[in-house]
Motif scaffolding. Structure first.
Motif, short mmCIF file in Angstrom:
data_model
loop_
_atom_site.label_atom_id
_atom_site.label_comp_id
_atom_site.label_asym_id
_atom_site.label_seq_id
_atom_site.Cartn_x
_atom_site.Cartn_y
_atom_site.Cartn_z
N GLU A 60 -47.18 10.19 31.50
CA GLU A 60 -48.06 9.12 31.03
C GLU A 60 -47.89 7.86 31.87
O GLU A 60 -48.86 7.19 32.21
N ARG A 61 -46.64 7.51 32.21
CA ARG A 61 -46.41 6.34 33.04
C ARG A 61 -47.03 6.51 34.43
O ARG A 61 -47.63 5.59 34.98
N ASP A 62 -46.88 7.72 34.99
CA ASP A 62 -47.44 7.98 36.32
C ASP A 62 -48.96 7.89 36.29
O ASP A 62 -49.58 7.35 37.21
N LEU A 63 -49.57 8.43 35.23
CA LEU A 63 -51.03 8.36 35.11
C LEU A 63 -51.50 6.92 34.97
O LEU A 63 -52.51 6.52 35.56
N ALA A 64 -50.77 6.14 34.16
CA ALA A 64 -51.15 4.73 33.99
C ALA A 64 -51.03 3.97 35.30
O ALA A 64 -51.88 3.14 35.63
N ALA A 65 -49.96 4.24 36.08
CA ALA A 65 -49.79 3.57 37.36
C ALA A 65 -50.89 3.97 38.33
O ALA A 65 -51.41 3.15 39.10
N ASP A 66 -51.27 5.25 38.31
CA ASP A 66 -52.33 5.72 39.19
C ASP A 66 -53.66 5.08 38.83
O ASP A 66 -54.44 4.68 39.71
N GLN A 67 -53.94 4.97 37.53
CA GLN A 67 -55.17 4.33 37.09
C GLN A 67 -55.20 2.86 37.51
O GLN A 67 -56.25 2.33 37.91
N LEU A 68 -54.04 2.18 37.42
CA LEU A 68 -53.96 0.78 37.85
C LEU A 68 -54.24 0.66 39.34
O LEU A 68 -54.99 -0.23 39.77
N ARG A 69 -53.66 1.56 40.14
CA ARG A 69 -53.90 1.52 41.59
C ARG A 69 -55.38 1.69 41.91
O ARG A 69 -55.95 0.96 42.73
N ARG A 70 -56.00 2.65 41.25
CA ARG A 70 -57.41 2.92 41.51
C ARG A 70 -58.29 1.74 41.06
O ARG A 70 -59.26 1.39 41.74
N ARG A 71 -57.94 1.14 39.94
CA ARG A 71 -58.72 0.02 39.43
C ARG A 71 -58.62 -1.18 40.36
O ARG A 71 -59.61 -1.84 40.67
N GLU A 72 -57.39 -1.47 40.81
CA GLU A 72 -57.21 -2.60 41.71
C GLU A 72 -57.88 -2.34 43.06
O GLU A 72 -58.49 -3.24 43.65
N ALA A 73 -57.78 -1.09 43.54
CA ALA A 73 -58.38 -0.77 44.83
C ALA A 73 -59.89 -0.87 44.78
O ALA A 73 -60.54 -1.26 45.75
N SER A 74 -60.47 -0.52 43.62
CA SER A 74 -61.93 -0.56 43.51
C SER A 74 -62.47 -1.98 43.60
O SER A 74 -63.67 -2.17 43.85
N ARG A 75 -61.61 -2.97 43.41
CA ARG A 75 -62.06 -4.36 43.47
C ARG A 75 -62.05 -4.90 44.89
O ARG A 75 -62.51 -6.00 45.15
N MET A 76 -61.50 -4.13 45.82
CA MET A 76 -61.38 -4.61 47.20
C MET A 76 -62.41 -3.94 48.10
O MET A 76 -62.87 -2.83 47.83
N ARG A 77 -62.75 -4.65 49.17
CA ARG A 77 -63.69 -4.15 50.16
C ARG A 77 -63.11 -4.39 51.54
O ARG A 77 -62.26 -5.28 51.73
N ALA A 78 -63.54 -3.59 52.48
CA ALA A 78 -63.12 -3.80 53.86
C ALA A 78 -63.50 -5.21 54.30
O ALA A 78 -64.61 -5.68 54.06
N GLY A 79 -62.57 -5.91 54.90
CA GLY A 79 -62.79 -7.29 55.33
C GLY A 79 -62.22 -8.32 54.39
O GLY A 79 -62.11 -9.50 54.75
N ASP A 80 -61.84 -7.92 53.18
CA ASP A 80 -61.21 -8.86 52.25
C ASP A 80 -59.86 -9.31 52.80
O ASP A 80 -59.16 -8.55 53.48
N HIS A 81 -59.49 -10.54 52.48
CA HIS A 81 -58.21 -11.08 52.89
C HIS A 81 -57.29 -11.19 51.68
O HIS A 81 -57.72 -11.47 50.57
N ALA A 82 -56.02 -10.91 51.91
CA ALA A 82 -55.05 -10.92 50.82
C ALA A 82 -53.69 -11.33 51.37
O ALA A 82 -53.53 -11.62 52.56
N MET A 83 -52.71 -11.36 50.47
CA MET A 83 -51.34 -11.68 50.86
C MET A 83 -50.42 -10.69 50.16
O MET A 83 -50.64 -10.32 49.00
N PHE A 84 -49.43 -10.21 50.88
CA PHE A 84 -48.46 -9.30 50.27
C PHE A 84 -47.69 -10.04 49.18
O PHE A 84 -47.14 -11.12 49.42
N ARG A 85 -47.64 -9.45 48.02
CA ARG A 85 -46.96 -10.08 46.89
C ARG A 85 -45.48 -9.70 46.83
O ARG A 85 -44.64 -10.49 46.46
#
Length: 208
Positions: free
Chosen positions: A136-161
Motif C-alpha cells: 500500500e505504501r509503495d502504491l501510494a508513493a507511485d501515485q504521488l510520483r505520477r501525480r506530481e510528474a503530470s503537473r510538469m512539462r518539458a521546459g519547466d524550471h525547478a530546484m532540487f529540494r
C-alpha cells in the motif's frame, strides 16, 4: 509487605497481573498452534477472550482508512474470516475453550481431534499484514510520483529540494516512465542530465 501471614508484593496502578485461570483451559504439554473456527465478525472478541487466559492469538487483517465527505472511517479487511490462530502453552481443554461464546470449533484431523498447525506454515499468514501495508505504501508513493510528474512539462524550471543536488536549479527535459522526469542542470560549469522524480523538485516557473 505482609498481610494475614502471607507475603505480598507492592502493587501500583497500571501493573499487569498474570491471569489466574490459564490452567482452566490448558493442560501441561508442549506449546502448539491451532486454528479456531469462530462466529462471523467475532475474531477480535475471541482474541481478547484468549488473551485474558494467557493464550496468544491472531487473525490476519489489514486496516485501511477511507475519507468520505470529510469523515475518515477505518475498516478492517480480514484475509481468512471466521478463523483465529491460537498458540496454547500446553494441551487445550476443548470443552473449556468451547465455553467461549464465539468459538464454534477448530480445524480437525480425520479422527475428529483438533489438528496441530506447523509454525512454519503460519509465518506467511502472520506476515500478510506487513506485506500488504508495504504494498500500500509503495502504491501510494507511485501515485504521488505520477501525480506530481503530470503537473510538469518539458521546459519547466525547478530546484532540487533534497539529495546531493539540493537547492540547485534545473530544467525539465522530458517526462519518463513511472512518473519520473529527466532533468538538465549545470554542475561545475558543465551540463549534466539526470533522471529524477517530481516530488523531489520545487517548481520555479512554468514554460511559456
Amino acid at each position: 509487605m505482609r498481610s494475614n501471614g502471607f507475603e505480598q508484593t507492592a502493587l501500583r496502578i497500571g501493573d499487569v497481573l498474570p491471569p489466574r485461570d490459564v490452567a482452566g483451559i490448558v493442560l501441561p504439554g508442549p506449546s502448539r498452534w491451532y486454528a479456531l473456527r469462530v462466529a462471523p465478525q467475532r475474531e477480535d472478541e475471541v482474541e481478547g477472550w484468549l488473551r485474558k487466559r494467557g493464550v496468544y492469538a491472531f487473525h490476519p487483517v489489514l486496516k485501511r482508512q477511507t475519507r468520505a465527505r470529510g469523515v475518515v472511517r477505518t475498516y478492517h479487511r480480514r484475509y481468512l474470516p471466521g478463523y483465529v490462530f491460537a498458540r496454547f502453552c500446553g494441551d487445550p481443554v476443548v470443552h473449556m475453550v468451547m465455553s467461549c461464546p464465539w468459538v464454534i470449533g477448530a480445524l480437525c484431523r480425520a479422527d475428529g481431534h483438533w489438528g496441530v498447525l506447523e509454525p512454519s506454515r503460519l509465518q506467511a499468514i502472520h506476515a500478510m499484514r506487513k506485506r500488504d501495508e508495504r504494498i500500500e505504501r509503495d502504491l501510494a508513493a507511485d501515485q504521488l510520483r505520477r501525480r506530481e510528474a503530470s503537473r510538469m512539462r518539458a521546459g519547466d524550471h525547478a530546484m532540487f529540494r533534497v539529495g546531493p543536488f539540493a537547492e540547485l536549479p534545473c530544467e525539465v527535459v522530458e517526462l519518463v516512465a513511472d512518473g519520473g522526469v529527466r532533468l538538465r542542470f549545470q554542475l561545475f560549469g558543465r551540463e549534466v542530465v539526470v533522471d529524477g522524480v517530481a516530488e523531489d523538485l520545487v517548481p520555479l516557473r512554468k514554460a511559456g
